[in-house]
Design a protein around this motif. Structure first.
Motif, PDB file in Angstrom:
ATOM      1  N   UNK B 126       0.863  -1.179   0.000  1.00 24.16           N
ATOM      2  CA  UNK B 126       0.000   0.000   0.000  1.00 24.16           C
ATOM      3  C   UNK B 126       0.894   1.221   0.000  1.00 24.16           C
ATOM      4  N   UNK B 127       0.292   2.359  -0.228  1.00 27.79           N
ATOM      5  CA  UNK B 127       1.016   3.620  -0.157  1.00 27.79           C
ATOM      6  C   UNK B 127       0.832   4.164   1.246  1.00 27.79           C
ATOM      7  N   UNK B 128       1.936   4.318   1.946  1.00 27.78           N
ATOM      8  CA  UNK B 128       1.844   4.800   3.325  1.00 27.78           C
ATOM      9  C   UNK B 128       1.695   6.314   3.292  1.00 27.78           C
ATOM     10  N   UNK B 129       0.635   6.776   3.922  1.00 31.18           N
ATOM     11  CA  UNK B 129       0.363   8.212   3.865  1.00 31.18           C
ATOM     12  C   UNK B 129       1.124   8.934   4.971  1.00 31.18           C
ATOM     13  N   UNK B 130       1.466  10.174   4.688  1.00 32.00           N
ATOM     14  CA  UNK B 130       2.075  11.005   5.714  1.00 32.00           C
ATOM     15  C   UNK B 130       3.553  10.772   5.910  1.00 32.00           C
ATOM     16  N   UNK B 131       4.197  10.029   5.024  1.00 29.03           N
ATOM     17  CA  UNK B 131       5.639   9.846   5.153  1.00 29.03           C
ATOM     18  C   UNK B 131       6.299  10.311   3.860  1.00 29.03           C
ATOM     19  N   UNK B 132       7.542  10.726   3.986  1.00 31.05           N
ATOM     20  CA  UNK B 132       8.330  11.149   2.833  1.00 31.05           C
ATOM     21  C   UNK B 132       9.590  10.304   2.796  1.00 31.05           C
ATOM     22  N   UNK B 133      10.203  10.182   1.629  1.00 33.33           N
ATOM     23  CA  UNK B 133      11.474   9.453   1.564  1.00 33.33           C
ATOM     24  C   UNK B 133      12.508  10.097   2.478  1.00 33.33           C
ATOM     25  N   UNK B 134      13.149   9.286   3.280  1.00 33.83           N
ATOM     26  CA  UNK B 134      14.112   9.786   4.252  1.00 33.83           C
ATOM     27  C   UNK B 134      13.604   9.734   5.676  1.00 33.83           C
ATOM     28  N   UNK B 135      12.303   9.604   5.837  1.00 29.95           N
ATOM     29  CA  UNK B 135      11.755   9.492   7.192  1.00 29.95           C
ATOM     30  C   UNK B 135      12.229   8.207   7.844  1.00 29.95           C
ATOM     31  N   UNK B 136      12.474   8.282   9.124  1.00 34.95           N
ATOM     32  CA  UNK B 136      12.851   7.097   9.887  1.00 34.95           C
ATOM     33  C   UNK B 136      11.646   6.681  10.707  1.00 34.95           C
ATOM     34  N   UNK B 137      11.192   5.468  10.484  1.00 32.56           N
ATOM     35  CA  UNK B 137      10.051   4.938  11.220  1.00 32.56           C
ATOM     36  C   UNK B 137      10.558   4.020  12.310  1.00 32.56           C
ATOM     37  N   UNK B 138       9.903   4.083  13.434  1.00 28.85           N
ATOM     38  CA  UNK B 138      10.190   3.150  14.510  1.00 28.85           C
ATOM     39  C   UNK B 138       9.074   2.116  14.489  1.00 28.85           C
ATOM     40  N   UNK B 139       9.456   0.853  14.373  1.00 28.19           N
ATOM     41  CA  UNK B 139       8.468  -0.222  14.293  1.00 28.19           C
ATOM     42  C   UNK B 139       8.341  -0.840  15.672  1.00 28.19           C
ATOM     43  N   UNK B 140       7.140  -0.875  16.165  1.00 27.55           N
ATOM     44  CA  UNK B 140       6.957  -1.239  17.571  1.00 27.55           C
ATOM     45  C   UNK B 140       6.178  -2.523  17.780  1.00 27.55           C
ATOM     46  N   UNK B 141       5.601  -3.082  16.733  1.00 28.64           N
ATOM     47  CA  UNK B 141       4.821  -4.304  16.927  1.00 28.64           C
ATOM     48  C   UNK B 141       5.515  -5.450  16.214  1.00 28.64           C
ATOM     49  N   UNK B 142       5.722  -6.515  16.935  1.00 33.55           N
ATOM     50  CA  UNK B 142       6.360  -7.682  16.341  1.00 33.55           C
ATOM     51  C   UNK B 142       5.755  -8.928  16.944  1.00 33.55           C
ATOM     52  N   UNK B 143       5.682  -9.964  16.150  1.00 39.66           N
ATOM     53  CA  UNK B 143       5.122 -11.215  16.663  1.00 39.66           C
ATOM     54  C   UNK B 143       6.207 -12.247  16.928  1.00 39.66           C
ATOM     55  N   UNK B 144       7.318 -12.171  16.231  1.00 37.24           N
ATOM     56  CA  UNK B 144       8.396 -13.147  16.415  1.00 37.24           C
ATOM     57  C   UNK B 144       9.712 -12.400  16.373  1.00 37.24           C
ATOM     58  N   UNK B 145      10.621 -12.790  17.268  1.00 38.34           N
ATOM     59  CA  UNK B 145      11.968 -12.218  17.254  1.00 38.34           C
ATOM     60  C   UNK B 145      12.907 -13.390  17.418  1.00 38.34           C
TER      61      UNK B 145
END
Lengths: 86, 214
Positions: B126-145
């Motif tokens: 999908x197209x993620x809205x509200x982000x621009x190239x260069x933005x750093x996202x913090x991913x906080x949900x994970x099911x397996x590590x």
């Protein structure tokens, strides 16, 4: 003030007109639709008339459609930590 | 003919590029890949049946309280008994998981899982809205590590204090234009519907497994 949270679990297809009328009066038109009604004797009686078709919870406040939608949708799971200048 | 001869000679000369025959392969590979959290909740966690002789035992069972607490406070951990059962094993095996070099993670973005490791590129569907190239996202949900030998399975989510995963938005990709011709019956008119979706590209820039101190 507490509310009944009523969800239609079974379809009303093929049921007597009287039962459908109760569901319409509760505002339940299709399956898995959720409505909120205050905890009062008349709503309790209507729920008892269709108790085989609905699931009922008692909640503190009525949610609007946006909140119900947010409840169904999963979390985004990310946030923008460092944004480039826009 | 001569080419195949030459190739066979070359392959003989560099035997390291080919795998040895299967009976020479290490037989312990299955045991290495067993996950740590296959422990049945009914079995007390002190008994570790999944441990083989290969991975070392935890050097010192470190601070089960500090580690079990975040796992216990994970908001969507419905069965408290299961959480209590897994928490000590988490405390026991998390240092071992941290000590291993490479990790993978199954992150959840809008509830959909993406199994990634550091440096991977994801094309989101999908197209993620509200982000621009260069933005750093913090991913906080994970099911397996996990790593090569250990896997921490969330129930259903891994505690977000146990890992740190960042992704950089690298751009937007678009699919080739699709044209669908729609027709109605008994009618010569046809309608052409074009669609060209855009997709956000992410690159997993950082994946760290955090310890109790961090």
């Amino acid at each position: 003030m507490s509310f009944f949270r009523i969800q239609l679990q079974r379809s009303a297809i093929g049921l007597p007109k009287r039962t459908r009328g109760v569901l319409m009066a509760l505002g339940l038109r299709k399956r898995s639709q959720t409505v909120f009604h205050p905890v009062e004797a008349q709503f309790a009686g209507m729920i008892l008339k269709v108790k085989e078709l609905v699931s009922v919870q008692e909640v503190d406040r009525a949610l609007d459609s946006k909140e119900l939608r947010a409840e169904r949708s999963p979390e985004p799971g990310f946030f923008i930590e460092k944004a480039v200048p826009r | 003919m001569s080419r195949s001869l030459l190739r066979s000679v070359l392959e003989l000369r560099t035997p390291m590029t080919r795998l040895p025959p299967s009976f020479l392969l290490p037989i312990r590979s299955r045991a290495l890949t067993t996950t740590t959290q296959h422990v049945d909740p009914s079995i007390p966690p002190t008994n570790t049946p999944t441990q083989t002789s290969i991975p070392p035992r935890a050097p010192s069972p470190p601070t089960p309280n500090t580690l079990s607490r975040p796992q216990h406070q994970t908001p969507p951990a419905p069965p408290s008994a299961a959480a209590a059962a897994t928490a000590p094993s988490t405390a026991q095996f998390l240092p071992l998981l941290r000590a291993q070099p490479n990790h993978y993670i199954t992150i959840l973005i809008h509830g959909r899982p993406y199994l990634v490791t550091e440096g991977d590129q994801i094309r989101l569907p999908f197209l993620m809205h509200g982000v621009l190239p260069g933005d750093v996202l913090r991913l906080t949900r994970a099911s397996v590590l996990g790593s090569r030998d250990y896997t921490l399975r969330g129930a259903p989510l891994v505690d977000e204090r146990l890992f740190e995963c960042r992704a950089t938005v690298t751009g937007v990709e678009s699919e080739p234009l699709r044209v669908k011709v729609k027709t109605k019956r008994r009618n010569r008119r046809s309608q052409r519907v074009a669609s060209k979706h855009r997709y956000t590209i992410l690159r997993v820039s950082e994946l760290k497994v955090l310890g109790p101190a961090a």
